[in-house]
Design a protein around this motif. Structure first.
Motif, mmCIF file in Angstrom:
data_model
loop_
_atom_site.group_PDB
_atom_site.id
_atom_site.type_symbol
_atom_site.label_atom_id
_atom_site.label_comp_id
_atom_site.label_asym_id
_atom_site.label_seq_id
_atom_site.Cartn_x
_atom_site.Cartn_y
_atom_site.Cartn_z
ATOM 1 N N GLY A 541 6.841 2.292 -10.159
ATOM 2 C CA GLY A 541 6.127 2.503 -8.729
ATOM 3 C C GLY A 541 5.007 1.613 -8.610
ATOM 4 O O GLY A 541 4.864 1.148 -7.242
ATOM 5 N N ALA A 542 4.173 1.427 -9.606
ATOM 6 C CA ALA A 542 2.994 0.597 -9.297
ATOM 7 C C ALA A 542 3.464 -0.988 -9.109
ATOM 8 O O ALA A 542 2.960 -1.744 -8.165
ATOM 9 C CB ALA A 542 2.277 0.429 -10.679
ATOM 10 N N SER A 544 6.344 -1.942 -7.710
ATOM 11 C CA SER A 544 6.914 -2.217 -6.337
ATOM 12 C C SER A 544 5.857 -2.369 -5.047
ATOM 13 O O SER A 544 6.549 -2.375 -3.974
ATOM 14 C CB SER A 544 7.787 -0.624 -6.070
ATOM 15 O OG SER A 544 6.951 0.442 -6.128
ATOM 16 N N THR A 545 4.698 -2.184 -5.412
ATOM 17 C CA THR A 545 3.731 -1.941 -4.525
ATOM 18 C C THR A 545 3.693 -3.753 -3.995
ATOM 19 O O THR A 545 3.100 -4.083 -2.702
ATOM 20 C CB THR A 545 2.540 -1.532 -4.498
ATOM 21 O OG1 THR A 545 1.834 -2.379 -5.759
ATOM 22 C CG2 THR A 545 2.497 -0.158 -4.672
ATOM 23 N N ALA A 546 4.014 -4.587 -4.740
ATOM 24 C CA ALA A 546 3.964 -6.034 -4.466
ATOM 25 C C ALA A 546 5.185 -6.341 -3.612
ATOM 26 O O ALA A 546 5.549 -7.551 -3.049
ATOM 27 C CB ALA A 546 4.034 -6.869 -5.645
ATOM 28 N N GLU A 548 8.414 -6.507 -0.894
ATOM 29 C CA GLU A 548 8.573 -6.251 0.792
ATOM 30 C C GLU A 548 8.988 -5.088 1.148
ATOM 31 O O GLU A 548 8.823 -4.400 1.959
ATOM 32 C CB GLU A 548 9.314 -7.536 1.292
ATOM 33 C CG GLU A 548 9.549 -7.590 2.879
ATOM 34 C CD GLU A 548 10.545 -8.694 3.217
ATOM 35 O OE1 GLU A 548 10.403 -9.283 4.339
ATOM 36 O OE2 GLU A 548 11.402 -8.951 2.481
ATOM 37 N N ASP A 549 10.150 -4.467 0.206
ATOM 38 C CA ASP A 549 10.697 -3.290 0.593
ATOM 39 C C ASP A 549 10.947 -2.428 -0.573
ATOM 40 O O ASP A 549 11.698 -2.497 -1.163
ATOM 41 C CB ASP A 549 12.124 -3.432 1.058
ATOM 42 C CG ASP A 549 12.848 -2.043 1.618
ATOM 43 O OD1 ASP A 549 11.909 -1.125 1.389
ATOM 44 O OD2 ASP A 549 13.925 -2.117 1.876
ATOM 45 N N PRO A 550 9.699 -1.887 -1.179
ATOM 46 C CA PRO A 550 9.522 -1.132 -2.407
ATOM 47 C C PRO A 550 10.486 -0.043 -2.692
ATOM 48 O O PRO A 550 10.816 0.303 -3.719
ATOM 49 C CB PRO A 550 8.059 -0.481 -2.581
ATOM 50 C CG PRO A 550 7.462 -0.500 -1.020
ATOM 51 C CD PRO A 550 8.548 -1.506 -0.245
ATOM 52 N N THR A 554 12.005 1.869 -6.058
ATOM 53 C CA THR A 554 11.513 3.105 -6.439
ATOM 54 C C THR A 554 12.694 4.130 -6.311
ATOM 55 O O THR A 554 12.945 5.161 -6.943
ATOM 56 C CB THR A 554 10.408 3.684 -5.743
ATOM 57 O OG1 THR A 554 10.617 3.408 -4.219
ATOM 58 C CG2 THR A 554 9.039 2.694 -5.972
ATOM 59 N N THR A 675 -0.418 -7.002 -8.216
ATOM 60 C CA THR A 675 0.093 -6.281 -6.946
ATOM 61 C C THR A 675 -1.326 -6.389 -5.937
ATOM 62 O O THR A 675 -2.506 -6.438 -6.364
ATOM 63 C CB THR A 675 0.605 -5.167 -7.279
ATOM 64 O OG1 THR A 675 -0.393 -4.034 -7.522
ATOM 65 C CG2 THR A 675 1.836 -5.118 -8.123
ATOM 66 N N ASP A 677 -2.527 -3.777 -4.850
ATOM 67 C CA ASP A 677 -3.478 -2.730 -4.936
ATOM 68 C C ASP A 677 -3.886 -2.848 -6.214
ATOM 69 O O ASP A 677 -4.549 -1.904 -6.847
ATOM 70 C CB ASP A 677 -2.597 -1.344 -4.972
ATOM 71 C CG ASP A 677 -1.443 -1.135 -6.027
ATOM 72 O OD1 ASP A 677 -1.230 -2.179 -6.949
ATOM 73 O OD2 ASP A 677 -1.010 -0.135 -6.189
ATOM 74 N N THR A 679 -2.628 -3.804 -9.504
ATOM 75 C CA THR A 679 -1.866 -3.354 -10.727
ATOM 76 C C THR A 679 -1.344 -4.612 -11.407
ATOM 77 O O THR A 679 -0.820 -5.431 -10.660
ATOM 78 C CB THR A 679 -0.549 -2.383 -10.399
ATOM 79 O OG1 THR A 679 -1.302 -1.229 -10.015
ATOM 80 C CG2 THR A 679 0.158 -2.128 -11.632
#
Length: 788
Positions: A541-542, A544-546, A548-550, A554, A675, A677, A679
């Protein structure tokens, strides 16, 4: 423990005259049984002592006897008792011709404990009072089976109107050459027709598929499961429109709906049948994920799918699916009712469904949680409540009664859990129903039904006039035979001391008194592995914030996680470990899909340069990362982090500005990707750099020297050329004046030259007569001839 003897409970025997020899043989038989038990324990003899019909499965090298009522498990006054005796020779020796003896338990089985002890005794005792003796007709070969249909005449049974109704035990022994080779036990219900208070029995049936890590059922498997003889068809056939609550795995519904017009016709028909069923229906966790395992692994709420949007293909919802032909997989019509054709599938929507639409269903109840049996811990209850599950179905092993009395009446199924309520299953009745539904032979089925009937009879007779509501469940994993399931439910419905109840009626029953929740727990191995799975999902999950379509990552990972937490995996720990290992490998590859490919070494020459760093993205979508570079020492100073977007399945080189600070030497750059955020992605990459910070100044000095030398050489060449030209001019002038120039003129010239040089040395304007003239080589002052 059997009840104490009383006229109301003890069988009233007719006049059965036994000879003195027979009176002696009875205790001798008991002695032989005891002796055989001892010898078996000491020497492991070929013929172990009696193997109870309802005890654990006999050893493969044993002789076993199974006894069950041949007809209905109810015996009324004046009726003979039909009995089926099955003898199985699991030894390597031939069982000789012997004698089958049928016995009636001395005491009535008036409590659940007495019933359990009779069917599954820790040590075999006296079988009871002899009702019938009949010789066998032939020897039984190794691995062979012999079945005998016997009938005990009513007078030989010894039960009459003076005996109260209730469960009775019977036993069958096989003797040969005076030795008891085996013993089996069974039950029936003596019922004389008096009024009884029926037990309200609610039954719940899970409809699930085998364990998998896919998170959605492929179309090929759905087609196989929903064929007339398929797994899902057989499960639904056994309970549809019957007094059984259906606990459905939502993954089955979503897997069919997401296929749209490409769904197998049988699957569409199956879903329509489920929608039209009159049963109570409530959802299990998605993929039947064990909610107790989730709670003990650290989840704060029961997990659910994140999204299906990335899986929905709009092209599959452009037209309604074709109407399939009726199949033979539908349940047969009830006698007396007209057969109806299989319902047609509901036309598909013209617009693709949403994620919520795939899971939406007209459930009777949505607040029931059904964790795995006997593993619910105290802390799990708060997680269930936080997930909106106010009612929890608990195994009987997860509850206790406050008294240790063996004859304590059976309580209602409902108990208080503080933050909600529990429905405690009756394990004994559930086990009997499951055995009946899975029975492979008619005799085995009748024996299991007789046990279930006896269990209900004991409960009904415990407190005459007081109705009790119980809950029985079919288990997951081991699927029931739909025909046996229908037979079992029909047999129960014919019992005067049992009446069907819905799950909603069971939930509204009065709470049990003296029944408390007993915390249990999953095994440490399962909890540890589940905890690792939850930690890995947090990492995904962390990461996936990088993207384009997380949700594409996830959502897919959540479906796989729920499937891996499925309850069915508990029956095969080795397969579960293999499936989870494969998941960890795949997710590790995902987390390493964005990497730094620059390896070095890199030479830095100069005070300020840009170091190229190449980033690779092996995912099918673009990623945005922040590149952070940290030097190992102070020779280099790195600028701010660089943000970069890398297209799908591609690589990109970014420039990281660095400044040489002090001296030369080696530096290791630690390159980390983050990422947006913050991570960090995977482990940092190290790049070796060789710094030569003073090469720039040295190079400038060398260049300056070269320039000075170049221009200096040009000036020197010019001076030499001018001197040669002057010397040549003077030689030419000297030749034109003639070789006979007078010495005086020469002296005068010399004097003039000397005077000029003296004037030059004294500087401009020095000495008398100085003017604007200088001592330049190109300016000449005419000499004065003294001769005029």
């Amino acid at each position: 423990m059997e009840a104490e003897t009383s006229r109301a409970r003890r069988p009233v025997h007719r006049m059965i005259v036994r000879s003195p020899a027979s009176r002696l043989r009875m205790p001798l038989s008991v002695l032989i049984v005891t002796l055989l038990l001892s010898l078996t324990g000491l020497f492991g003899g070929t013929f172990p002592a009696a193997s109870p019909a309802h005890a654990a499965t006999p050893a493969p090298d044993a002789v076993s006897v199974d006894v069950s009522p041949t007809g209905a498990p109810v015996l009324r006054p004046g009726q003979p008792l039909p009995v089926t005796v099955r003898i199985t020779n699991g030894t390597a020796d031939t069982v000789p011709v012997g004698t089958i003896k049928l016995y009636l338990a001395t005491r009535a089985l008036t409590s659940r404990t007495a019933l359990g002890n009779w069917l599954r005794p820790e040590k075999l005792g006296a079988p009871g009072d002899l009702m019938l003796s009949q010789p066998t007709t032939a020897a039984i070969q190794p691995g062979g089976t012999a079945i005998y249909k016997l009938s005990v005449p009513a007078p030989s049974i010894g039960l009459g109107a003076a005996n109260a109704w209730g469960a009775r035990g019977m036993a069958a022994t096989l003797t040969g050459d005076g030795d008891v080779l085996a013993q089996g036990r069974g039950t029936f219900v003596w019922y004389s027709g008096e009024p009884v208070t029926p037990v309200k029995l609610a039954v719940a049936m899970p409809i699930t598929t085998p364990a998998s890590s896919a998170g959605l059922i492929p179309a090929e498997e759905l087609e196989a499961y929903t064929q007339p003889s398929g797994l899902l068809t057989r499960q639904l056939d056994g309970v549809i429109d019957r007094p059984v609550a259906i606990a459905i795995d939502p993954m089955i519904i979503a897997s069919i709906r997401i296929l749209g017009s490409s769904a197998p016709p049988g699957a569409t028909v199956w879903l329509s049948r489920l929608a039209e069923a009159t049963n109570d229906i409530f959802p299990l966790g998605y993929a039947d994920a064990d909610i107790a395992l989730q709670a003990q692994a650290g989840s704060k709420t029961a997990l659910a799918p994140i999204s299906f949007e990335w899986l929905i293909d709009p092209e599959l919802f452009t037209e309604a699916p074709p109407t399939p032909e009726p199949t033979a997989g539908t349940a047969p019509p009830t006698p007396g009712e007209s057969a109806t054709p299989s319902p047609s599938p509901t036309p598909g929507e013209l617009t693709p469904p949403t994620s919520a639409g795939l899971l939406d269903w007209d459930y009777t109840m949505t607040d029931i949680g059904w964790p795995a049996a006997g593993v619910v811990a105290k802390g799990d209850l708060d997680v269930f409540a936080a997930s909106g599950l106010t009612t929890t179905i608990l195994s009987g092993s997860n509850v206790t009664q406050s008294t240790d009395a063996t004859d304590e009446p059976t309580p209602n199924t409902v108990l208080s859990l503080g933050s909600g309520r529990g429905l405690a299953t009756d394990d004994a009745i559930s086990r009997a129903l499951r055995d009946a539904a899975r029975a492979t032979t008619e005799d085995a089925w009748r024996g299991a039904v007789a046990e279930a009937s006896s269990q209900l009879a004991v409960v009904s007779a415990e407190r005459p006039g007081t109705a009790r509501t119980l809950l029985a469940t079919f288990d997951r994993g081991r699927q029931a035979n739909p025909d046996r399931l229908v037979q079992t439910l029909d047999s129960l419905s014919a019992l005067p001391w049992q009446t069907p109840a819905t799950l909603r009626e069971a939930r509204s029953a009065p709470q049990a008194v003296g029944v408390a929740f007993e915390p249990q727990a999953e095994t440490d191995a399962r909890v540890d592995l589940a905890r690792r799975l939850l930690r890995r999902e947090a990492e995904v999950g962390a990461f996936s914030t990088a993207l384009e379509d997380p949700v594409r990552v996830t959502g897919a990972h959540r479906l796989e996680l729920l499937a891996l937490l499925g309850t069915a995996w508990a029956d095969d720990p080795a397969a579960w470990r293999e499936a989870t290992d494969a998941s960890f490998v795949a997710s590790a590859d995902l987390l390493r899909s964005v990497t730094v490919t620059t390896k070095g070494p890199v030479n830095v020459v100069g005070s300020k340069v840009d170091i190229p760093v190449t980033l690779s993205n092996s995912l099918g979508q673009a990623v945005t990362v922040s590149v952070q570079v940290v030097p190992s020492n102070g020779r280099l100073v790195v600028g701010n982090d660089v943000e970069a977007t890398i297209d799908a399945d591609s690589a990109r080189t970014v420039k990281v500005p660095v400044t040489a600070a002090v001296g030369n030497g080696d530096v290791t750059l630690r390159v980390s990707l983050y990422t947006p955020d913050g991570t960090r992605i995977d482990r940092p990459t190290e790049i070796a750099v060789s710094v030569h910070a003073d090469w720039e100044g040295l190079g400038a000095l060398i260049f300056a020297v070269i320039v000075v030398l170049f221009f200096g050489f040009g000036v020197w060449r010019n001076i030499l050329r001018r001197r040669r030209e002057r010397a040549a001019l003077e030689a030419e002038e000297s030749g034109e004046s003639g070789a006979g120039e007078s010495e005086a003129e020469a002296d005068t010239a010399v004097g003039a030259t000397a005077a000029t040089e003296a004037g030059s040395e004294s500087g401009p304007g020095s000495g008398p007569g100085s003017g604007t003239g200088t001592g330049s080589d190109d300016v000449r002052t005419p000499a004065t001839d003294p001769r005029g």
